[in-house]
Design a protein around this motif. Structure first.
Motif, PDB file in Angstrom:
ATOM      1  N   GLU A  57       0.829  -1.206   0.000  1.00 46.37           N
ATOM      2  CA  GLU A  57       0.000   0.000   0.000  1.00 46.37           C
ATOM      3  C   GLU A  57       0.862   1.255   0.000  1.00 46.37           C
ATOM      4  OE1 GLU A  57      -2.735  -0.079   3.225  1.00 46.37           O
ATOM      5  OE2 GLU A  57      -3.674  -1.964   2.626  1.00 46.37           O
ATOM      6  N   PHE A  58       0.429   2.261  -0.737  1.00 46.45           N
ATOM      7  CA  PHE A  58       1.048   3.582  -0.717  1.00 46.45           C
ATOM      8  C   PHE A  58       0.709   4.238   0.617  1.00 46.45           C
ATOM      9  CE2 PHE A  58       1.176   8.113  -1.224  1.00 46.45           C
ATOM     10  CZ  PHE A  58       2.198   8.372  -2.120  1.00 46.45           C
ATOM     11  N   GLU A  59       1.731   4.687   1.339  1.00 48.36           N
ATOM     12  CA  GLU A  59       1.501   5.282   2.651  1.00 48.36           C
ATOM     13  C   GLU A  59       2.517   6.374   2.938  1.00 48.36           C
ATOM     14  OE1 GLU A  59       0.025   2.233   5.848  1.00 48.36           O
ATOM     15  OE2 GLU A  59       1.670   1.280   4.765  1.00 48.36           O
ATOM     16  N   THR A  60       2.146   7.300   3.815  1.00 47.91           N
ATOM     17  CA  THR A  60       3.120   8.217   4.394  1.00 47.91           C
ATOM     18  C   THR A  60       3.619   7.604   5.695  1.00 47.91           C
ATOM     19  OG1 THR A  60       1.387   9.431   5.564  1.00 47.91           O
ATOM     20  CG2 THR A  60       2.023  10.247   3.394  1.00 47.91           C
ATOM     21  N   LEU A  61       4.858   7.902   6.034  1.00 48.70           N
ATOM     22  CA  LEU A  61       5.445   7.386   7.267  1.00 48.70           C
ATOM     23  C   LEU A  61       5.320   8.443   8.376  1.00 48.70           C
ATOM     24  CD1 LEU A  61       8.508   5.472   5.754  1.00 48.70           C
ATOM     25  CD2 LEU A  61       6.224   4.611   6.330  1.00 48.70           C
ATOM     26  N   ALA A  62       6.050   8.262   9.475  1.00 48.80           N
ATOM     27  CA  ALA A  62       5.877   9.130  10.646  1.00 48.80           C
ATOM     28  C   ALA A  62       6.020  10.608  10.278  1.00 48.80           C
ATOM     29  CB  ALA A  62       6.879   8.739  11.728  1.00 48.80           C
ATOM     30  N   ASN A  63       7.107  10.948   9.605  1.00 49.70           N
ATOM     31  CA  ASN A  63       7.262  12.269   9.014  1.00 49.70           C
ATOM     32  C   ASN A  63       6.630  12.184   7.633  1.00 49.70           C
ATOM     33  OD1 ASN A  63       8.195  14.463   7.500  1.00 49.70           O
ATOM     34  ND2 ASN A  63      10.187  14.509   8.512  1.00 49.70           N
ATOM     35  N   ASN A  64       5.576  12.953   7.389  1.00 49.49           N
ATOM     36  CA  ASN A  64       4.801  12.739   6.167  1.00 49.49           C
ATOM     37  C   ASN A  64       5.520  13.152   4.883  1.00 49.49           C
ATOM     38  OD1 ASN A  64       4.559  15.536   6.174  1.00 49.49           O
ATOM     39  ND2 ASN A  64       2.411  15.537   6.808  1.00 49.49           N
ATOM     40  N   LYS A  65       6.764  13.604   4.990  1.00 52.26           N
ATOM     41  CA  LYS A  65       7.578  13.818   3.792  1.00 52.26           C
ATOM     42  C   LYS A  65       8.203  12.520   3.286  1.00 52.26           C
ATOM     43  CE  LYS A  65       8.744  18.688   4.389  1.00 52.26           C
ATOM     44  NZ  LYS A  65       9.852  19.681   4.401  1.00 52.26           N
ATOM     45  N   TYR A  66       8.121  11.470   4.101  1.00 49.16           N
ATOM     46  CA  TYR A  66       8.635  10.163   3.705  1.00 49.16           C
ATOM     47  C   TYR A  66       7.468   9.305   3.213  1.00 49.16           C
ATOM     48  CZ  TYR A  66      13.019  11.255   6.141  1.00 49.16           C
ATOM     49  OH  TYR A  66      14.197  11.833   6.530  1.00 49.16           O
ATOM     50  N   LEU A  67       7.564   8.860   1.978  1.00 49.37           N
ATOM     51  CA  LEU A  67       6.509   8.055   1.361  1.00 49.37           C
ATOM     52  C   LEU A  67       7.024   6.650   1.099  1.00 49.37           C
ATOM     53  CD1 LEU A  67       5.338  10.573  -1.403  1.00 49.37           C
ATOM     54  CD2 LEU A  67       4.525  10.414   0.965  1.00 49.37           C
ATOM     55  N   THR A  68       6.151   5.669   1.239  1.00 45.41           N
ATOM     56  CA  THR A  68       6.508   4.301   0.881  1.00 45.41           C
ATOM     57  C   THR A  68       5.501   3.752  -0.126  1.00 45.41           C
ATOM     58  OG1 THR A  68       7.034   2.072   1.703  1.00 45.41           O
ATOM     59  CG2 THR A  68       5.275   3.253   2.834  1.00 45.41           C
ATOM     60  N   ALA A  69       6.007   3.009  -1.098  1.00 44.14           N
ATOM     61  CA  ALA A  69       5.172   2.412  -2.140  1.00 44.14           C
ATOM     62  C   ALA A  69       5.962   1.321  -2.823  1.00 44.14           C
ATOM     63  CB  ALA A  69       4.718   3.460  -3.146  1.00 44.14           C
ATOM     64  N   LYS A  70       5.297   0.563  -3.684  1.00 50.26           N
ATOM     65  CA  LYS A  70       5.933  -0.578  -4.332  1.00 50.26           C
ATOM     66  C   LYS A  70       6.741  -0.230  -5.564  1.00 50.26           C
ATOM     67  CE  LYS A  70       2.122  -1.944  -7.392  1.00 50.26           C
ATOM     68  NZ  LYS A  70       2.715  -1.444  -8.638  1.00 50.26           N
ATOM     69  N   ALA A  71       6.471   0.878  -6.233  1.00 48.65           N
ATOM     70  CA  ALA A  71       7.030   1.052  -7.578  1.00 48.65           C
ATOM     71  C   ALA A  71       7.564   2.457  -7.828  1.00 48.65           C
ATOM     72  CB  ALA A  71       5.981   0.692  -8.627  1.00 48.65           C
ATOM     73  N   PHE A  72       8.174   3.082  -6.811  1.00 49.36           N
ATOM     74  CA  PHE A  72       8.822   4.359  -7.071  1.00 49.36           C
ATOM     75  C   PHE A  72       9.891   4.205  -8.156  1.00 49.36           C
ATOM     76  CE2 PHE A  72       7.515   5.853  -2.657  1.00 49.36           C
ATOM     77  CZ  PHE A  72       6.568   6.722  -3.154  1.00 49.36           C
ATOM     78  N   ASP A  73      10.451   3.009  -8.292  1.00 48.08           N
ATOM     79  CA  ASP A  73      11.328   2.661  -9.409  1.00 48.08           C
ATOM     80  C   ASP A  73      10.468   2.049 -10.502  1.00 48.08           C
ATOM     81  OD1 ASP A  73      13.389   1.963 -11.095  1.00 48.08           O
ATOM     82  OD2 ASP A  73      14.266   0.476  -9.753  1.00 48.08           O
ATOM     83  N   ASN A  74       9.989   2.777 -11.532  1.00 43.63           N
ATOM     84  CA  ASN A  74      10.361   4.156 -11.701  1.00 43.63           C
ATOM     85  C   ASN A  74       9.127   5.002 -12.016  1.00 43.63           C
ATOM     86  OD1 ASN A  74      11.938   6.473 -12.041  1.00 43.63           O
ATOM     87  ND2 ASN A  74      12.317   6.022 -14.164  1.00 43.63           N
ATOM     88  N   ARG A  75       8.076   4.831 -11.242  1.00 37.71           N
ATOM     89  CA  ARG A  75       6.931   5.718 -11.414  1.00 37.71           C
ATOM     90  C   ARG A  75       7.261   7.118 -10.893  1.00 37.71           C
ATOM     91  NH1 ARG A  75       3.494   1.335 -11.629  1.00 37.71           N
ATOM     92  NH2 ARG A  75       4.604  -0.049 -13.073  1.00 37.71           N
ATOM     93  N   TYR A  76       8.335   7.220 -10.095  1.00 34.17           N
ATOM     94  CA  TYR A  76       8.862   8.545  -9.765  1.00 34.17           C
ATOM     95  C   TYR A  76       9.178   9.302 -11.046  1.00 34.17           C
ATOM     96  CZ  TYR A  76      12.938  11.559  -9.715  1.00 34.17           C
ATOM     97  OH  TYR A  76      13.814  12.561 -10.007  1.00 34.17           O
ATOM     98  N   GLY A  77       9.889   8.645 -11.963  1.00 30.13           N
ATOM     99  CA  GLY A  77      10.260   9.288 -13.223  1.00 30.13           C
ATOM    100  C   GLY A  77       9.062   9.615 -14.085  1.00 30.13           C
ATOM    101  N   CYS A  78       8.050   8.752 -14.039  1.00 34.31           N
ATOM    102  CA  CYS A  78       6.816   9.025 -14.785  1.00 34.31           C
ATOM    103  C   CYS A  78       6.128  10.275 -14.234  1.00 34.31           C
ATOM    104  CB  CYS A  78       5.869   7.833 -14.695  1.00 34.31           C
ATOM    105  SG  CYS A  78       6.479   6.308 -15.448  1.00 34.31           S
ATOM    106  N   ALA A  79       6.021  10.353 -12.910  1.00 35.09           N
ATOM    107  CA  ALA A  79       5.380  11.511 -12.284  1.00 35.09           C
ATOM    108  C   ALA A  79       6.151  12.782 -12.602  1.00 35.09           C
ATOM    109  CB  ALA A  79       5.287  11.298 -10.770  1.00 35.09           C
ATOM    110  N   LEU A  80       7.470  12.714 -12.539  1.00 39.54           N
ATOM    111  CA  LEU A  80       8.285  13.889 -12.849  1.00 39.54           C
ATOM    112  C   LEU A  80       8.042  14.364 -14.274  1.00 39.54           C
ATOM    113  CD1 LEU A  80      11.857  14.786 -11.945  1.00 39.54           C
ATOM    114  CD2 LEU A  80      11.272  14.646 -14.363  1.00 39.54           C
ATOM    115  N   ALA A  81       7.970  13.414 -15.210  1.00 36.57           N
ATOM    116  CA  ALA A  81       7.740  13.785 -16.611  1.00 36.57           C
ATOM    117  C   ALA A  81       6.439  14.559 -16.761  1.00 36.57           C
ATOM    118  CB  ALA A  81       7.710  12.526 -17.482  1.00 36.57           C
ATOM    119  N   VAL A  82       5.423  14.169 -16.016  1.00 39.16           N
ATOM    120  CA  VAL A  82       4.138  14.876 -16.036  1.00 39.16           C
ATOM    121  C   VAL A  82       4.267  16.252 -15.397  1.00 39.16           C
ATOM    122  CG1 VAL A  82       1.774  14.852 -15.145  1.00 39.16           C
ATOM    123  CG2 VAL A  82       2.786  12.745 -16.060  1.00 39.16           C
TER     124      VAL A  82
END
Length: 357
Positions: free
Chosen positions: A164-189
């Motif tokens: 599951e996509f979640e924020t951790l204790a400090n909500n600037k830290y995110l956890t998810a299964k596929a930041f490699d490489n949906r991070y790059g997809c989001a950035l492109a958008v």
């Protein structure tokens, strides 16, 4: 930041391993189309939004990749347990007892678990050993091969990690299964979104390739089609800020985008690397420099396409890469989007020629 979190969640939640990126591509199309003058697609599934230059003839390609690591079904035994093979790089020790999702040919999602023996059934010696992937199996909760097949499971079905996509204790830290490489997809958008009301002096192709995790395959196809003058491969970088990693490098979450000077697939173009440092300094964007000897990015295929393309990989530090869970820092994401936005805004034909030299 709320819309960014939603973008990252939507893109990481969708399933798509190498060769099976269709759902991710469809979602990217929906995001890119309103922000682009034209949608560019290649025959393997890569997709890019083009923003045309107000003046100038040169072009830059900003490329993430659509695929995530996962597995495919290779066998269903008589008791309905599923054998599988990896698609992308896995370390055996992160796999046992993890949840996965099998996507059938008709799109049905079936939850499974990579089985493991309880410690009660293991000798002291066995507890010290890792299990080979060939000896692992997935349990979907059926009694027989026939029952598994009745649910639609078949050889070649895509298997993806489930987390599951979640924020951790400090909500600037995110956890998810596929930041490699949906991070790059989001950035492109988001880069296209940042520039939607701007005039730029370089043609921008911003999007994502297919099949990076199995040998940087789609990047070559997309680059041959787009024929860019410069390229930035947008991918994740290894974070070394955990107790078991800190002695290896200094790359840390929250300390800024990572410029990958060299990896196993590419030596970052020196002129482009120097230019990116100048842009970062001018706009007070902190960056980190690193080498990733044990891995590669699409930069490896892009830079040797056509007659050669000056290419650099830029990303964010990511913890627990190539597992069911990974951790990203939102400040790094925001600053990487800002950095690449400013790079694009600063380019024109003369600058591109200068960088090449």
């Amino acid at each position: 930041m709320k819309s960014t979190i939603e973008l990252l969640k939507n893109l990481t939640d969708v399933d798509g391993i190498a060769g099976h990126e269709m759902q991710v591509k469809s979602l990217m199309h929906d995001y890119l189309k309103p922000l682009s003058d034209e949608i560019i697609e290649d025959n393997l599934g890569g997709i890019f939004g083009k923003k045309s230059a107000t003046k100038g003839s040169k072009s830059i390609m900003v490329a993430g990749h659509l695929d995530e690591i996962g597995f495919i079904v290779t066998q269903i035994d008589t008791n309905g347990f599923i054998k599988f093979t990896p698609v992308g790089g896995w370390w055996n020790q992160v796999m046992l007892s993890q949840k996965v999702t099998i996507t059938t040919d008709n799109g049905q999602k079936i939850r499974g678990i990579i089985g493991s023996k309880p410690p009660h059934a293991l000798s002291q010696e066995a507890r010290k050993k890792t299990i080979d992937i060939k000896d692992m199996f997935i349990d979907i909760g059926v009694k027989s091969k026939k029952e598994a097949e009745q649910f639609g499971v078949d050889i070649g079905n895509m298997i993806t990690p489930y987390s599951e996509f979640e924020t951790l204790a400090n909500n600037k830290y995110l956890t998810a299964k596929a930041f490699d490489n949906r991070y790059g997809c989001a950035l492109a958008v988001d880069v296209l979104d940042n520039l939607k009301n701007e005039d730029i002096n370089i043609n921008l192709y911003s999007g994502a390739n297919v099949q990076e995790e199995v040998g940087l395959r789609g990047a070559k196809v997309a680059t041959n089609k787009i024929k860019p003058d410069l390229a930035i491969a947008v991918d994740v970088a290894v974070a070394y800020d955990t107790p078991d990693m800190s002695q290896l490098s200094d790359t840390s979450l929250g300390d800024g985008p990572v410029v990958i000077i060299m990896d196993s697939s590419n030596i970052g173009h020196v002129g482009l690397s120097k230019y990116v440092k100048q842009v970062a300094k001018k706009h007070n964007i902190s960056i980190q420099l690193d080498t990733t000897i044990g891995g590669g990015t699409d930069a490896g295929s892009i830079h040797v396409s056509n007659e050669g393309v000056p290419t650099l990989a830029i990303g964010v530090a990511l913890r627990y890469m190539h597992s069911n869970v990974s951790v990203l820092h939102t400040d790094d994401y925001k600053n990487s989007v800002n950095l690449i936005t400013e790079i694009v805004k600063s380019l024109d034909d003369e600058t591109v020629e200068h960088i090449k030299w």
